[in-house]
Scaffold this motif. Structure first.
Motif, PDB file in Angstrom:
ATOM      1  N   THR A   1       2.011   5.913 -12.169  1.00 30.74           N
ATOM      2  CA  THR A   1       3.203   6.133 -12.431  1.00 30.74           C
ATOM      3  C   THR A   1       4.130   5.062 -12.556  1.00 30.74           C
ATOM      4  OG1 THR A   1       3.966   6.425 -10.121  1.00 30.74           O
ATOM      5  CG2 THR A   1       2.998   8.149 -10.828  1.00 30.74           C
ATOM      6  N   GLY A   2       5.153   4.993 -13.186  1.00 25.31           N
ATOM      7  CA  GLY A   2       6.205   3.818 -13.100  1.00 25.31           C
ATOM      8  C   GLY A   2       7.794   4.360 -12.786  1.00 25.31           C
ATOM      9  N   ALA A   3       8.272   3.817 -11.806  1.00 23.85           N
ATOM     10  CA  ALA A   3       9.549   4.403 -11.600  1.00 23.85           C
ATOM     11  C   ALA A   3      10.481   3.254 -11.596  1.00 23.85           C
ATOM     12  CB  ALA A   3       9.683   4.671  -9.880  1.00 23.85           C
TER      13      ALA A   3
ATOM     14  N   PHE B   1       9.052  -0.321 -10.213  1.00 27.28           N
ATOM     15  CA  PHE B   1       7.738  -0.783  -9.750  1.00 27.28           C
ATOM     16  C   PHE B   1       6.594   0.245 -10.237  1.00 27.28           C
ATOM     17  CE2 PHE B   1       9.988   2.045  -7.040  1.00 27.28           C
ATOM     18  CZ  PHE B   1       9.371   3.265  -6.633  1.00 27.28           C
ATOM     19  N   TYR B   2       5.462  -0.177 -10.420  1.00 22.65           N
ATOM     20  CA  TYR B   2       4.161   0.792 -10.450  1.00 22.65           C
ATOM     21  C   TYR B   2       3.676   1.385  -9.291  1.00 22.65           C
ATOM     22  CZ  TYR B   2      -0.906   1.781 -10.956  1.00 22.65           C
ATOM     23  OH  TYR B   2      -1.983   2.361 -10.884  1.00 22.65           O
ATOM     24  N   ASN B   3       3.338   2.582  -9.395  1.00 22.10           N
ATOM     25  CA  ASN B   3       2.782   3.319  -8.090  1.00 22.10           C
ATOM     26  C   ASN B   3       1.425   4.009  -8.825  1.00 22.10           C
ATOM     27  OD1 ASN B   3       2.661   4.732  -5.635  1.00 22.10           O
ATOM     28  ND2 ASN B   3       4.251   6.359  -6.245  1.00 22.10           N
TER      29      ASN B   3
ATOM     30  N   PHE C   1       1.101  -0.043  -4.752  1.00 21.73           N
ATOM     31  CA  PHE C   1       2.381  -0.251  -5.558  1.00 21.73           C
ATOM     32  C   PHE C   1       2.534  -1.511  -5.672  1.00 21.73           C
ATOM     33  CE2 PHE C   1       4.236  -0.547  -1.515  1.00 21.73           C
ATOM     34  CZ  PHE C   1       5.612  -1.461  -1.696  1.00 21.73           C
ATOM     35  N   GLY C   2       3.632  -2.036  -6.707  1.00 22.56           N
ATOM     36  CA  GLY C   2       3.891  -3.326  -6.981  1.00 22.56           C
ATOM     37  C   GLY C   2       4.999  -3.328  -8.002  1.00 22.56           C
TER      38      GLY C   2
ATOM     39  N   ALA D   1       0.903  -1.154   0.034  1.00 26.76           N
ATOM     40  CA  ALA D   1       0.141   0.151  -0.098  1.00 26.76           C
ATOM     41  C   ALA D   1       0.741   1.335  -0.120  1.00 26.76           C
ATOM     42  CB  ALA D   1      -0.898  -0.063   1.183  1.00 26.76           C
ATOM     43  N   ASN D   2       0.399   2.171  -0.911  1.00 26.58           N
ATOM     44  CA  ASN D   2       1.121   3.681  -0.792  1.00 26.58           C
ATOM     45  C   ASN D   2       0.179   4.348   0.124  1.00 26.58           C
ATOM     46  OD1 ASN D   2       1.732   6.133  -1.390  1.00 26.58           O
ATOM     47  ND2 ASN D   2       1.998   5.807  -3.745  1.00 26.58           N
TER      48      ASN D   2
END
Length: 242
Positions: A141-143, A110-112, A87-88, A50-51
């Motif tokens: 978002t993607g980081a 990761f995806y957020n 996120f994951g 969890a964000n």
């Protein structure tokens, strides 16, 4: 002569028996196996969670100070939303050394996703509410981060901490504006915008190894999305905890 031979044989038999009785027997013992070492070399991991919070700033109030304006004295309060997100992603890394302290490098991808938008409240000069609106959007978002980590190996239990730097790409969905008093949707833009910029993070966590190559872990991130390409004279960084 025969009698002497018999006595000699008996004497040699006693001597041989005596020598045999005094001989020590040595049993060969195998050396103990080396201790198991956990979490060495290359690794890959899947993480999700969890964000829990996005610090998108506090409430801001704008006022009309123009004496010639028909809205003189009116104020507009903007309350940004800081909702829980998701996120994951995956991690790929390498652990150096076999001692208690083990430097580690990893790629963190990761995806957020989290909900954006704000609540708007318009008041007149006397403080009476003239209108309220609830604007909502979803930000994906993607980081892509490179992390530098220090691990402490205490057998199966291995805490760690570090930091990372990289880039992110963000895209927002269309904005939905709702009148909270009636539930109607007076505005739905149906489109979005995108942005890419620098990101950095601080990490802390711990692994528990069930066997030398398999573990479960818990991890905390403080993630900062910068906005260096947007000059607004204000801090527009998005700080997140997950």
């Amino acid at each position: 002569m025969k009698k002497f031979s018999v006595l000699t044989s008996i004497l040699f038999g006693f001597v041989a028996a005596s020598l045999q009785a005094g001989t020590e027997v040595y049993k060969q013992v195998a050396p103990p196996p080396p201790p198991e070492l956990y979490g060495l070399g290359f690794y890959g991991a899947i993480d999700m969670g969890a964000n829990v919070y996005q610090n998108r700033g506090g409430d801001r109030t704008f006022s009309d100070d123009n004496l010639d304006s028909p809205f003189f004295g009116d104020t507009l309060t903007v309350s940004p939303k800081n909702d829980v997100g998701f996120f994951g992603g995956v991690k790929l890394g390498y652990v150096f050394g076999t001692g208690v302290f083990r430097p580690t490098i990893e790629g963190d991808f990761f995806y957020n996703g989290f909900r954006g938008g704000a609540d708007f409240t318009l008041r007149d000069r006397f403080g009476d509410v003239l209108a309220e609106r609830d604007a909502t959007t979803w930000i994906n978002t993607g980081a892509f981060m490179g992390n530098f980590i220090g691990r402490f190996a205490f057998g199966r239990f291995q805490p760690y901490a570090g930091a990372g730097v990289g880039v992110y790409y963000a895209e927002s969905a269309g904005v939905e504006v709702v009148d909270p008093t009636t539930g109607r949707v007076p505005v739905n833009t149906g489109g979005g915008r995108s942005h890419a910029d620098l990101a950095w993070q601080i990490i802390a966590g711990s692994d528990y190894y069930w066997c030398p190559k398999f573990s479960t872990f818990i991890e905390y991130h403080f993630l900062n999305y910068t906005s260096t390409q947007i000059d607004t004279r204000e801090d527009r960084d998005i700080r997140q905890h997950f």
